[in-house]
Design a protein around this motif. Structure first.
Motif, PDB file in Angstrom:
ATOM      1  N   ASP A  53      12.100  21.852  -5.483  1.00 44.45           N
ATOM      2  CA  ASP A  53      12.369  20.488  -5.936  1.00 44.45           C
ATOM      3  C   ASP A  53      11.179  19.786  -6.573  1.00 44.45           C
ATOM      4  O   ASP A  53      11.337  19.015  -7.510  1.00 44.45           O
ATOM      5  CB  ASP A  53      12.850  19.630  -4.756  1.00 44.45           C
ATOM      6  N   ARG A  69      13.740  19.100 -10.473  1.00 43.45           N
ATOM      7  CA  ARG A  69      15.178  18.964 -10.738  1.00 43.45           C
ATOM      8  C   ARG A  69      15.517  17.483 -10.601  1.00 43.45           C
ATOM      9  O   ARG A  69      15.387  16.912  -9.523  1.00 43.45           O
ATOM     10  CB  ARG A  69      16.001  19.784  -9.733  1.00 43.45           C
ATOM     11  N   GLU A  71      17.548  14.977  -9.815  1.00 47.29           N
ATOM     12  CA  GLU A  71      18.779  14.692  -9.086  1.00 47.29           C
ATOM     13  C   GLU A  71      18.482  13.538  -8.130  1.00 47.29           C
ATOM     14  O   GLU A  71      17.360  13.431  -7.622  1.00 47.29           O
ATOM     15  CB  GLU A  71      19.245  15.928  -8.318  1.00 47.29           C
TER      16      GLU A  71
END
Length: 196
Positions: A53, A69, A71
């Motif tokens: 991540d 990422r 998100e």
């Protein structure tokens, strides 16, 4: 208008970060990153540790945490990761913090209509086929904000919210409270400039 957050990261400047501390074992022990650690470099002048991540880079002058990422749950982790890092090294002489947000595919509008150049003068100076972009600087709360609007096929926008720190680690903790608010401000700017 479409806006897609393409990248976000946080930079913390200090008079002397200590990259030798930031090992893969240390980031797990201090709950800075979760396992599995997929990549790391650990040298005296520079350390880099990453999981699926986030990626952390540390050298003597700066620490940067990059979202790999984009998100919502990972973006929400970023202030917590920074808090854990700073709480683990409160003696570091922190001097500034910067929140960075990059958006892509904002609009297909020509930025020239926003910046209103003298079209004839620009054609004479450059050519018939030129594109206008720009840098805008403004204040938002305790931050100096720099926005770069890049004239690509679809406009790209890069925001930097910078704040100098005088109180060391407590100053970083105070500014961290504004992370989500600065992201909302960036999106509000894009809505005002490019919303229909």
């Amino acid at each position: 208008m479409k806006k897609k957050l393409d990248n976000t990261n946080v930079v913390i400047l200090a008079r002397s970060h200590n990259p030798t501390i930031v090992s893969k074992e240390w980031v797990i022990k201090k709950e800075v990153l979760e396992e599995p650690i997929i990549n790391f470099i650990h040298t005296p002048p520079f350390s880099m540790v990453e999981n699926n991540d986030l990626r952390i880079h540390v050298d003597s002058g700066r620490m940067q945490i990059i979202v790999k990422r984009v998100e919502p749950d990972i973006i929400d982790k970023l202030p917590i990761v920074i808090k854990n890092y700073v709480n683990s090294l409160p003696e570091t002489p922190y001097t500034a913090i910067g929140f960075n947000f990059s958006y892509r595919e904002i609009t297909e509008k020509n930025l020239g209509s926003i910046f209103s150049p003298d079209v004839e003068k620009f054609r004479k100076a450059f050519s018939e086929d030129y594109r206008v972009g720009g840098t805008i600087r403004f204040n938002f709360e305790d931050f100096i904000v720099t926005v770069n609007l890049l004239p690509d096929e679809k406009v790209l926008a890069n925001f930097n919210f910078h704040s100098d720190i005088k109180e060391g680690s407590s100053g970083i903790m105070e500014k961290l409270k504004s992370y989500h608010e600065t992201m909302r401000k960036a999106e509000e700017v894009l809505e005002v400039l490019f919303g229909d």
